[in-house]
Design a protein around this motif. Structure first.
Motif, short mmCIF file in Angstrom:
data_model
loop_
_atom_site.label_atom_id
_atom_site.label_comp_id
_atom_site.label_asym_id
_atom_site.label_seq_id
_atom_site.Cartn_x
_atom_site.Cartn_y
_atom_site.Cartn_z
N LEU A 55 -5.69 2.17 1.01
CA LEU A 55 -5.15 3.33 0.31
C LEU A 55 -6.01 4.55 0.60
O LEU A 55 -7.21 4.45 0.80
CB LEU A 55 -5.14 3.08 -1.21
N GLN A 65 -0.76 0.00 -13.18
CA GLN A 65 -1.54 -1.24 -13.19
C GLN A 65 -1.38 -1.93 -14.54
O GLN A 65 -1.75 -1.37 -15.58
CB GLN A 65 -3.02 -0.95 -12.91
N PRO A 95 0.80 -1.23 0.00
CA PRO A 95 0.00 0.00 0.00
C PRO A 95 0.83 1.28 0.00
O PRO A 95 0.38 2.31 -0.51
CB PRO A 95 -0.83 -0.13 1.29
N GLN A 148 3.27 1.90 -1.78
CA GLN A 148 3.77 2.14 -3.13
C GLN A 148 2.64 2.53 -4.09
O GLN A 148 2.70 2.23 -5.27
CB GLN A 148 4.48 0.89 -3.65
N SER A 149 1.63 3.19 -3.58
CA SER A 149 0.49 3.56 -4.42
C SER A 149 0.89 4.69 -5.38
O SER A 149 1.92 5.34 -5.22
CB SER A 149 -0.69 3.99 -3.55
N ARG A 150 0.03 4.93 -6.36
CA ARG A 150 0.26 5.96 -7.38
C ARG A 150 -0.95 6.88 -7.45
O ARG A 150 -2.04 6.55 -7.02
CB ARG A 150 0.49 5.32 -8.74
N ASN A 174 -9.19 -2.31 -7.28
CA ASN A 174 -9.37 -1.19 -6.36
C ASN A 174 -10.16 -1.60 -5.12
O ASN A 174 -9.88 -1.13 -4.02
CB ASN A 174 -10.06 -0.03 -7.08
N THR A 221 -3.67 5.36 -12.57
CA THR A 221 -3.71 3.91 -12.79
C THR A 221 -2.59 3.44 -13.72
O THR A 221 -2.61 2.30 -14.18
CB THR A 221 -5.06 3.50 -13.39
N TYR A 262 -8.12 -3.19 -2.44
CA TYR A 262 -7.31 -2.24 -1.68
C TYR A 262 -8.15 -1.27 -0.87
O TYR A 262 -7.61 -0.35 -0.26
CB TYR A 262 -6.41 -1.44 -2.62
N ARG A 314 -5.65 7.65 -4.37
CA ARG A 314 -4.47 6.85 -4.65
C ARG A 314 -4.88 5.54 -5.31
O ARG A 314 -5.97 5.02 -5.08
CB ARG A 314 -3.68 6.55 -3.37
N ASN A 315 -4.00 5.01 -6.14
CA ASN A 315 -4.30 3.80 -6.90
C ASN A 315 -3.22 2.75 -6.66
O ASN A 315 -2.04 3.09 -6.55
CB ASN A 315 -4.38 4.12 -8.39
N PRO A 316 -3.61 1.48 -6.62
CA PRO A 316 -2.62 0.43 -6.35
C PRO A 316 -1.74 0.16 -7.56
O PRO A 316 -2.06 0.52 -8.70
CB PRO A 316 -3.50 -0.79 -6.03
#
Length: 661
Positions: free
Chosen positions: A276, A250, A240, A242-244, A269, A247, A272, A280-282
């Motif tokens: 998150l 992905q 978590p 290291q989220s962005r 999503n 997207t 997560y 934020r996106n995984p």
């Protein structure tokens, strides 16, 4: 005389080029996929000016015979399909026979190719769709494709291309997608004569991920593996931390092909959710293997979009596999002090990438249990006696109930046909009842909340009790009236008191809602609350849902709403403040598409408002009570809004900083 006429082949090919070839990166994609289909083990990609002037792709695949060479650039000529039924079981990356003809129509192409059983190669040159004679040439086994002056005969299309650096970036992204999907192929990428990537063949994708995204991200990834009948899922997902913000991190691959699918993205999503922060996106690098007859790849000209025969099954398989992975993983945020004061991401030991075996290897290490979260919102602090009472141990001898994990955790949207109704995941044990409820029963009658349209939840499967890293309560101290510092077996842990308390309240509320026994504290005198017109309308619209949470309201004329009862365990909160916060949230934030999703959203907000705040001093007894219940909270490593509740400083890192090792 009729006005309908058949278009010339050149116009047809240019129309097809407009669908298949959007920019130089589209050419690179089509030709790299052709090389993979030809069983290439080595692949070299070179571009000049982002591919506008030159795209050169060389492979050591099977090559083509002189008889096949002119047919390769003929529309709808392919070796990958024989009958219409073959469209329902496509096993190759390319299959339509459109790309090469479309590319040759808008550029100058030269192709050299040779099969292994041929003594010499063959060459053809094509300009704007007009092919020259087939010539003999000397060349190695495989195929070399050169595409020059892309869109030279369609200047309008060429004018819409971006700068050289932008187009080179799109080519690099396309190269990365193919390289991640096929790590067994040695790939090289050159741009303007410089080697950007030289990737030797590897057994797994971890090294490829490190090459494209950095070693730090690659070392913090979590291995994912699962099999359901003939559907297999394997790959890596990010920690978590290291989220962005988008997207772009992905990568979903289906049968070696990069794909985009709204249902799969939603499942990712949802897995997560709660880990998150909003916005934020995984990060994910996942490979999905499905029988060809169960998926339709002939949906979009670029073949990026796909359609599943049983999307609900695929959705639930992805979601459950990720959730089970998280339950068995240590999702604590570890902070490593480094010179200059810049913390690094959560280090995890570099391990060999496991091969996708559909039964867990016997030597796989036992997962470390999850840990704690963190969040801070300015709000009026709850009554101190109220907080202390929440920490009172239970008087009931019964064992703690299990916490269902269905409320708002993994509910799919209504726009997709692929979405299952419920999912079940194992969770840890829940909390004991807070005895302060019994102490308040003399103030006003407490009644069970009315249950119109109750939220139905399936019970979760129990999980064996997790061995949580013990926290030395006697050594825990509070600093800045906001954080708790406690000793652990690994080193020390810094806990955000608001975030941890928020998670505890959220779990208790979620458990009570799931069991349909939220107790409400009736007000002796109902309290009128004046609200903005839109806020009053939205809370009254969801009055039945709020009643299941223990908040009973009704219209009182105009923009006034009458509050008759509040949740018993949150009776310390002012009813008007609670209702205003709920109204503002419902009126300004997007409403989740499902009822359970909306319940979870409201529980997030209520638990945040009710939790102790940053800057609020706690007694030693309150600190001990808070830490004792930490190990009972499911997903205690993050608060409901996705922030970490704790940071871990390992003993070895502390000793390094002080020069002991």
């Amino acid at each position: 005389m009729g006005v309908i006429q058949k278009l010339p082949p050149s116009v047809v090919n240019q129309i097809a080029a407009g669908e298949v070839v959007e920019r130089p990166a589209s050419v690179v994609k089509e030709m790299m996929e052709n090389a993979i289909d030809a069983k290439a083990r080595r692949l070299e990609v070179s571009v000049e000016r982002g591919g506008k002037d030159l795209i050169r792709i060389a492979d050591d695949g099977e090559g083509m015979s002189p008889e096949d060479l002119p047919l390769a650039f003929t529309p709808h000529a392919t070796s990958k399909l024989q009958t219409a039924e073959d469209l329902h079981r496509v096993r190759t990356l390319g299959f339509r026979g459109e790309a090469l003809a479309a590319i040759a129509e808008i550029s100058k192409v030269r192709c050299q190719t040779r099969r292994a059983d041929a003594s010499e190669g063959s060459e053809v040159q094509i300009e704007a769709g007009v092919a020259g004679p087939i010539k003999s040439c000397g060349c190695p086994v495989g195929t070399v494709m050169e595409v020059r002056n892309l869109f030279f005969n369609t200047p309008v299309r060429r004018a819409f291309l971006k700068s050289d650096s932008t187009e080179a970036g799109h080519v690099a992204e396309t190269f990365a997608r193919v390289a991640l999907a096929h790590p067994e192929v040695h790939m090289t990428f050159r741009s303007s004569g410089k080697i950007v990537h030289d990737l030797p063949a590897v057994a797994g994708i971890r090294e490829r991920i490190a090459a494209f995204f950095g070693r730090e991200l690659a070392e913090s990834l979590l291995w994912v593996e699962g099999k359901l009948d003939q559907t297999s899922l394997w790959g890596y997902v990010g920690h978590p931390s290291q989220s962005r913000s988008s997207t772009k991190g992905q990568y979903l691959f289906l049968g070696g092909r990069y794909v985009r699918d709204r249902s799969l993205s939603h499942a990712l999503n949802e897995a997560y959710r709660g880990l998150l922060m909003v916005g934020r996106n995984p990060v994910a690098f996942l490979n999905l293997e499905i029988p060809p007859e169960e998926v339709d790849v002939n949906v979009h000209p670029t073949k990026i979009e796909v359609r599943f025969r049983d999307p609900q099954r695929v959705y639930s398989h992805l979601l459950s596999t990720l959730r089970q992975t998280f339950l068995g993983s240590d999702l604590h945020s570890r902070l490593q002090p480094v010179p200059g004061g810049k913390p690094t991401g959560p280090p995890t030991p570099v391990v060999e990438e496991p091969a996708p075996s559909w039964s867990p290897p016997a030597n796989r290490p036992t997962p470390t249990p999850p840990a704690s979260p963190a969040f801070n919102l300015d709000s009026e602090p709850a009554d101190r006696q109220e907080i202390a009472a929440w920490f009172q141990p239970s008087r009931k001898p019964a064992s703690p109930p299990m916490i269902p994990d269905s409320v708002g955790q993994i509910q799919p949207p209504e726009w997709s046909h692929s979405l299952p109704g419920r999912f079940e995941f194992a969770k840890g044990e829940a909390f004991n009842e807070f005895s302060s409820l019994e102490e308040r029963r003399d103030e006003a009658p407490i009644q069970a909340a009315p249950s119109p349209a109750p939220v139905r939840l399936e019970p979760a499967r129990p999980e064996p009790r997790r061995e949580v890293d013990p926290v030395g309560h006697a050594k825990a101290i509070q600093v800045h009236d906001s954080y708790l510092i406690a000793e652990t077996s690994e080193g020390m842990m810094v806990i955000d008191q608001h975030a941890l308390h928020e998670r505890i309240i959220y779990e208790e509320l979620r458990k009570r809602v799931a069991e349909g026994r939220v107790e409400s504290q009736g007000l002796l005198v109902p309290e009128p609350v004046h609200m903005a017109a839109d806020e009053a309308a939205v809370v009254l619209e969801h009055a039945d849902l709020l009643a299941t949470l223990g908040l009973e309201i009704e219209g009182f004329g105009g923009d006034t709403v009458l509050v008759r009862s509040v949740p018993a365990m949150l009776s310390g909160l002012q009813p008007d403040r609670l209702l205003h916060d709920l109204g503002e949230h419902l009126a300004t934030q997007p409403i989740p598409p499902t009822r359970d999703g909306l319940v979870a959203e409201l529980l997030h907000m209520v638990s945040c408002k009710a939790a102790i705040k940053a800057g609020q001093k706690l007694t030693a007894e309150e600190i001990d009570a808070l830490l004792e219940r930490r190990e009972l909270a499911a997903d205690a490593h993050h608060c409901p809004h996705g922030r970490p509740t704790a940071l871990i400083f390992t003993k070895s890192e502390l000793e390094k900083q002080f020069g002991r090792i």
